[in-house]
Write an enzyme that holds these catalytic residues in place. Structure first.
Site, short mmCIF file in Angstrom:
data_model
loop_
_atom_site.label_atom_id
_atom_site.label_comp_id
_atom_site.label_asym_id
_atom_site.label_seq_id
_atom_site.Cartn_x
_atom_site.Cartn_y
_atom_site.Cartn_z
N ASP A 110 0.87 -1.18 0.00
CA ASP A 110 0.00 0.00 0.00
C ASP A 110 0.91 1.22 0.00
O ASP A 110 1.33 1.69 1.04
CB ASP A 110 -0.89 -0.04 1.24
N HIS A 192 2.37 -8.25 -7.34
CA HIS A 192 2.34 -8.75 -5.97
C HIS A 192 3.36 -9.86 -5.83
O HIS A 192 3.93 -10.32 -6.82
CB HIS A 192 0.94 -9.29 -5.62
ZN LIG Z 1 -0.71 -16.28 -5.00
#
Ligand SMILES: [Zn+2]
Length: 213
Positions: A110, A192
């Site tokens: 974030d 990610h």
């Molecule tokens: Zn994953």
């Protein structure tokens, strides 16, 4: 053909073998396992991952200091070096199910402090080894993209979808070494880190190894 005509018998045998081969190929094609997506971008809605909407505050580096009794080649702490790390998909749910096969957690950053993961904060975030061990790199794999294993005696930890590697195949690293940068390579719908822990070949829930405070 006559039973004693071995040449014909041989031809039929060959035809039979070819037909059998085609059937086997067809069977394999039809039964090809569909590769599940091991990671998904859920940053827009952390509640999907079973979290509250709040971002999870993570200190820079201090979460990698393991308590007494945790040896250097056991995983410990958060692999993402950033101020605000959020889990965008939990263990054993969604594309991380079944946990025995695809168990992992997805972590992102974030960057702007609004409580949600965001691509701008996540791309290029340093990814650290959570244990000491040997580096095993697979580039451009599917579904894991640029992937690193850190392999120890009993444990290995997996780091998927990296944009860049910061170590070489075969390197030995200590816990805390930056092994790559967060990215969105492979089967990934947004930047990610897909983080896995295996203990003696058994998938573990990383949440039991303090990846988040
Ligand atoms: Zn994953």
């Amino acid at each position: 053909m006559n039973w004693y005509d071995l040449s014909d018998y041989g031809n039929n045998y060959k035809r039979g073998a070819v037909a059998l081969g085609l059937i086997v190929v067809l069977f394999l094609l039809l039964n090809r396992p569909t590769t599940p997506t091991i990671s998904a971008w859920r940053g827009e809605n952390p509640s999907v991952a079973g979290l509250s909407g709040a971002a999870i505050q993570v200190g820079q580096g201090d979460t990698l200091v393991a308590p007494p009794g945790i040896s250097s080649d056991q995983p410990w702490g958060n692999p993402v070096a950033a101020n605000r790390v959020v889990m965008t998909q939990g263990y054993g749910v969604g594309s991380h199910a079944p946990a025995e096969v695809w168990g992992a957690i997805d972590l992102a950053v974030d960057g702007n402090g609004d409580g949600l993961a965001d691509p701008a904060g996540s791309v290029g975030a340093p990814v650290r080894a959570t244990m000491s061990g040997y580096i095993d790199i697979t580039a451009d794999s599917w579904p894991a993209g640029n992937h690193v294993w850190v392999i120890g005696n009993e444990y290995k930890t997996g780091y998927a979808h990296l944009s860049e590697f910061k170590v070489q195949d075969g390197d030995y690293v200590e816990r805390g070494t930056i092994i790559g940068l967060m990215g969105s390579t492979g089967s990934s719908s947004g930047p990610h880190l897909d983080y896995q822990i295996w203990h003696n070949g058994v998938n573990q829930n990383p949440l039991n190894y303090h990846p988040l405070p």
